[in-house]
Motif scaffolding. Structure first.
Motif, mmCIF file in Angstrom:
data_model
loop_
_atom_site.group_PDB
_atom_site.id
_atom_site.type_symbol
_atom_site.label_atom_id
_atom_site.label_comp_id
_atom_site.label_asym_id
_atom_site.label_seq_id
_atom_site.Cartn_x
_atom_site.Cartn_y
_atom_site.Cartn_z
ATOM 1 N N SER A 93 0.637 -1.403 0.025
ATOM 2 C CA SER A 93 -0.123 -0.054 0.268
ATOM 3 C C SER A 93 1.005 1.254 -0.089
ATOM 4 O O SER A 93 1.378 0.943 0.039
ATOM 5 C CB SER A 93 -0.761 0.218 1.446
ATOM 6 N N HIS A 94 0.115 1.829 0.493
ATOM 7 C CA HIS A 94 0.693 3.230 0.233
ATOM 8 C C HIS A 94 0.137 4.565 1.255
ATOM 9 O O HIS A 94 -0.479 4.989 0.970
ATOM 10 C CB HIS A 94 1.301 4.324 -1.099
ATOM 11 N N LEU A 95 1.236 5.303 1.422
ATOM 12 C CA LEU A 95 1.057 6.090 2.948
ATOM 13 C C LEU A 95 0.748 7.358 2.403
ATOM 14 O O LEU A 95 1.089 8.389 1.452
ATOM 15 C CB LEU A 95 2.071 6.513 4.286
ATOM 16 N N ALA A 96 -0.633 8.797 2.509
ATOM 17 C CA ALA A 96 -0.435 9.776 2.863
ATOM 18 C C ALA A 96 -0.538 10.467 2.922
ATOM 19 O O ALA A 96 -0.264 12.023 2.435
ATOM 20 C CB ALA A 96 -2.758 9.724 2.445
ATOM 21 N N ALA A 97 0.329 10.306 4.296
ATOM 22 C CA ALA A 97 0.809 12.005 4.815
ATOM 23 C C ALA A 97 2.240 11.316 5.925
ATOM 24 O O ALA A 97 1.656 12.139 6.576
ATOM 25 C CB ALA A 97 -0.096 12.337 6.055
ATOM 26 N N ALA A 98 2.800 11.056 5.380
ATOM 27 C CA ALA A 98 3.913 10.173 6.713
ATOM 28 C C ALA A 98 4.433 11.672 6.416
ATOM 29 O O ALA A 98 5.796 11.342 7.679
ATOM 30 C CB ALA A 98 5.096 8.903 5.580
#
Length: 400
Positions: free
Chosen positions: A177-182
């Protein structure tokens, strides 16, 4: 650099110097941050404007075991004859559209991202035609809202993938998956996404998926969120020595060094009186008698027009600012009466060793992010590779 190299340097209108030694050091720093997880170095968009093949080779030399791209065409170029990427280095691509080159990807031994049933059906058909199984990473949408399978459709996608796996048409080698606001410290979406990712991974494994790698961490998460590292981290912008955001720290805070230095040779230096309009629209008017310097780079070369009257440039040890609008091929700086002479070096950005502006300085001047500053440097600017272990002199000139 030998005398011939120095002469060639002097004839260039502009150049983007790519320090592959810095890139290799960045790889080593990122591996140290990765908590034992494998490292994927992301070289999409021509390695964020730095040159995909040269950067991919340097990253592998420094210990990266995975390479990542967005499009299949980018990944296929890394597997092309003569690319110099060892066969045991995994290459993954994830941005697919219907009718993409699935069979070519399978035959090139690429890892492919699958976000929905349409993609699963296409990759399965291509594997049947190719006569060999595809290596598939199933992507979960954990809250970014872009690519990836939403939780309500996840069980169906997993079941379809397992059927194809049983038929020998694919192997589910990754869940991701991929993070939106790391890159925003304390943002509540990060914990929410990690929780959902763990839940969706557990669901897939309960259905029978046995992945080689689970991965969600980008550059920001690799540097600041060890709980996100799982089996593999994916680093893009940090590889090139640019911080994912000023809020989480500077490159030096993480042991990183900016890889690209952008310079140009002044094309003209001239005396002008006060009250002289400069550039389109006369948005800058000289406050008094001064000298103007012409920098032969413009928005056709990727210099952001939004940095008009704001972009910083180092010339003979002094910061100057773009005077007026940035044009297609050039912009002007007010030299305040100094006379550096035609051919003098103008440093738009670099690692900061000589007091020059950095990528982040230009990002702030243009109201954008560092990613965009380096990625948009255009094809008219030659890439000059230094500290290249594959070149006898450690310097290689390549047109972008």
């Amino acid at each position: 650099m030998n005398e011939n190299d120095a002469a060639r340097k002097a004839t260039l209108r502009a150049r983007a110097e790519i320090d592959l030694g810095a890139l290799r050091a960045n790889v080593r720093s990122l591996r140290a941050h990765a908590s034992g997880a494998a490292l994927m170095t992301v070289v999409k968009a021509d390695a964020y404007g730095h040159g995909a093949l040269a950067c991919a080779r340097a990253a592998v030399e420094a210990g990266a075991s995975w390479l990542g791209t967005a499009t299949p065409q980018e990944a296929l170029a890394l597997r092309a004859p003569g690319a110099g990427i060892p066969a045991d280095v995994r290459v993954m691509c994830w941005l697919w559209t219907p009718g993409g080159p699935w069979r070519e990807a399978i035959e090139a031994d690429l890892d492919v991202g699958v976000s929905g049933m349409w993609a699963l059906e296409e990759v399965t058909a291509a594997a049947r035609d190719a006569g060999r199984p595809a290596r598939v990473h199933l992507k979960a949408d954990t809250g970014l809202g872009r690519g990836g399978c939403v939780p309500g459709d996840w069980a169906e996608l997993i079941a379809g993938a397992l059927r194809a796996e049983a038929d020998g048409l694919l192997r589910v080698v990754g869940l991701w998956s991929h993070l939106a606001a790391a890159d925003e410290p304390g943002h509540p979406s990060v914990d929410a996404q990690l929780t959902r990712f763990r839940e969706m991974v557990a669901q897939a494994e309960a259905q029978g998926v046995d992945p080689e790698v689970r991965h969600i961490a980008n550059s920001a998460a690799t540097l600041t969120l060890p709980e996100s590292h799982f089996d593999l981290v994916r680093c893009g912008i940090a590889l090139y020595g640019v911080s994912p955001s000023p809020e989480i720290g500077t490159p030096a805070d993480f042991g990183l060094r900016q890889v690209m230095t952008l310079t140009a040779s002044l094309a003209l230096v001239k005396h002008v009186p006060g009250g002289e309009g400069v550039g389109y629209g006369h948005h800058y008017v000289t406050p008094g008698a001064t000298t103007l310097g012409l920098v032969p780079l413009g928005y056709a070369d990727g210099i952001p027009r939004h940095a008009s009257s704001a972009g910083p440039v180092l010339i003979e040890g002094k910061w100057r600012t773009v005077a007026g609008r940035i044009a297609m091929d050039q912009f002007t700086v007010d030299l305040g009466g100094d006379e550096p002479g035609e051919g003098a070096e103008a440093v738009l950005f670099g690692p900061g060793d000589r007091g020059e502006p950095t990528v982040e300085d230009w990002a702030q001047a243009a109201g954008t992010i560092g990613y965009e500053i380096v990625t948009r440097i255009g094809t008219r600017v030659p890439r000059v590779y230094v500290n290249d272990v594959n070149d006898v002199n450690g310097v290689r000139y390549v047109s972008a």
